[in-house]
Design an enzyme around this catalytic site. Structure first.
Site, short mmCIF file in Angstrom:
data_model
loop_
_atom_site.label_atom_id
_atom_site.label_comp_id
_atom_site.label_asym_id
_atom_site.label_seq_id
_atom_site.Cartn_x
_atom_site.Cartn_y
_atom_site.Cartn_z
N LYS A 1 4.34 35.71 32.10
CA LYS A 1 5.25 35.60 33.24
C LYS A 1 4.45 35.98 34.49
O LYS A 1 3.95 37.09 34.62
CB LYS A 1 6.44 36.54 33.05
CG LYS A 1 7.52 36.38 34.10
CD LYS A 1 8.75 37.19 33.76
CE LYS A 1 8.63 38.65 34.10
NZ LYS A 1 8.46 38.97 35.52
N LYS B 1 12.65 34.12 40.79
CA LYS B 1 14.05 34.52 41.05
C LYS B 1 14.62 33.71 42.20
O LYS B 1 15.10 34.24 43.21
CB LYS B 1 14.14 36.01 41.34
CG LYS B 1 13.73 36.87 40.14
CD LYS B 1 13.99 38.34 40.37
CE LYS B 1 13.61 39.15 39.15
NZ LYS B 1 12.15 39.19 38.88
N ASP C 1 18.23 30.38 46.77
CA ASP C 1 18.42 29.84 48.12
C ASP C 1 19.41 28.67 48.07
O ASP C 1 20.03 28.41 47.03
CB ASP C 1 17.05 29.41 48.68
CG ASP C 1 16.95 29.65 50.18
OD1 ASP C 1 17.91 29.27 50.90
OD2 ASP C 1 15.93 30.20 50.64
N PRO D 1 13.72 41.43 30.03
CA PRO D 1 12.81 42.39 30.66
C PRO D 1 13.38 43.80 30.62
O PRO D 1 14.59 44.00 30.52
CB PRO D 1 12.74 41.89 32.11
CG PRO D 1 14.09 41.29 32.34
CD PRO D 1 14.62 40.80 31.02
O1 3DU Z 1 9.01 46.91 33.81
P1 3DU Z 1 7.81 46.09 33.42
O2 3DU Z 1 6.53 46.51 34.07
O3 3DU Z 1 7.70 45.94 31.91
O4 3DU Z 1 8.02 44.59 33.98
C1 3DU Z 1 9.22 43.90 33.87
C2 3DU Z 1 9.07 42.56 34.54
O5 3DU Z 1 10.27 41.83 34.46
C3 3DU Z 1 8.73 42.62 36.01
O6 3DU Z 1 7.95 41.47 36.29
C4 3DU Z 1 10.05 42.51 36.70
O7 3DU Z 1 9.92 41.96 37.99
C5 3DU Z 1 10.79 41.57 35.78
N1 3DU Z 1 12.24 41.70 35.74
C6 3DU Z 1 12.83 42.89 35.45
O8 3DU Z 1 12.14 43.89 35.21
C7 3DU Z 1 14.22 42.95 35.40
C8 3DU Z 1 14.98 41.86 35.60
O9 3DU Z 1 16.28 41.94 35.50
C9 3DU Z 1 14.35 40.66 35.87
C10 3DU Z 1 12.98 40.62 35.93
#
Ligand code: 3DU
Length: 216
Positions: free
Chosen positions: A34, A64, A67, A172
């Site tokens: 991602k 995300k 718009d 996530p």
């Molecule tokens: O917390 P981490 O470092 O494992 O990363 C989580 C990723 O997923 C990060 O890129 C964040 O922007 C994304 N994300 C969320 O954490 C939560 C969401 O609801 C949507 C995307």
């Protein structure tokens, strides 16, 4: 989407050099990456095709998108033309804005992930009350792919129940945000892991440990 070992790497680093180091380290275990704003804003949209070509990975662009339909369409077109296999789109903006991204995806033979609810505490204020409606809208629009939080398993389960067992959910919040892989994968098809891997001293072994844990 086929996600090797049910783990997606959130590659939120700010240089191509570090992105390549981490992607290379985990490449035995992870084939879906991602890419979000940190890397794309730092190194440009071409970071997508560079990673894809070097590691033959699938790329989910986490932009995300939120718009008006016309602008969403341009964002999605540019993202797919840059080589992304899928784009994450906010649902709260409504069906017309989401449909614009779906039309772009269809034209480019790519995929859309609908973001229903987010994993951070602040999401409970405005997004959570709308999340079930957003998921229902996704079903009405015929969307197959969803994003739902690993930090709130009951919410993830609720969204799974709305979108159905044949939908594909990525989640996530595993690791640094407190979510656990195994309970997340009870309801999601794949877990998204960022900091736990790319900030670890040994991203390769960390990724291996997560994957081995799933197989237990
Ligand atoms: O917390 P981490 O470092 O494992 O990363 C989580 C990723 O997923 C990060 O890129 C964040 O922007 C994304 N994300 C969320 O954490 C939560 C969401 O609801 C949507 C995307």
């Amino acid at each position: 989407m086929e996600v090797k070992n049910r783990i997606i790497l959130a590659l939120d680093v700010k240089t191509m050099e570090r992105a390549f180091e981490v992607a290379d380290a985990v490449s035995d275990y992870i084939n879906t990456i991602k890419v979000g704003y940190p890397l794309a804003l730092a190194e440009g949209l071409e970071s997508i095709s560079m990673i894809k070509e070097e590691f033959s990975s699938k790329i989910i662009a986490d932009f995300k998108v939120a718009d008006i339909p016309e602008t969403n369409r341009k964002i999605a077109d540019l993202t797919f033309e840059a080589g992304a296999d899928a784009i994450i789109v906010h649902g709260f903006v409504g069906a017309d804005s989401v449909t614009a991204c779906m039309e772009s995806a269809d034209e480019h033979d790519k995929e859309v992930f609908l973001l229903t609810e987010m994993s951070h505490p602040g999401a409970s204020a405005f997004l959570q009350p709308a999340a079930e409606h957003i998921a229902e809208m996704g079903v009405e629009l015929g969307i197959k792919n969803y994003v739902a939080p690993a930090t709130k398993i009951n919410r993830l389960e609720t969204i799974r129940n709305i979108v159905g067992k044949n939908a594909f959910i990525i989640s996530p919040g595993v690791g640094a945000q407190g979510g656990e892989t195994s309970s997340t994968l009870d309801f999601a098809d794949a877990a998204i892991v960022g900091r736990s891997i790319y900030l670890s001293h040994d991203p390769k072994n960390t990724a291996k440990g997560i994957v081995d844990g799933i197989k237990l």
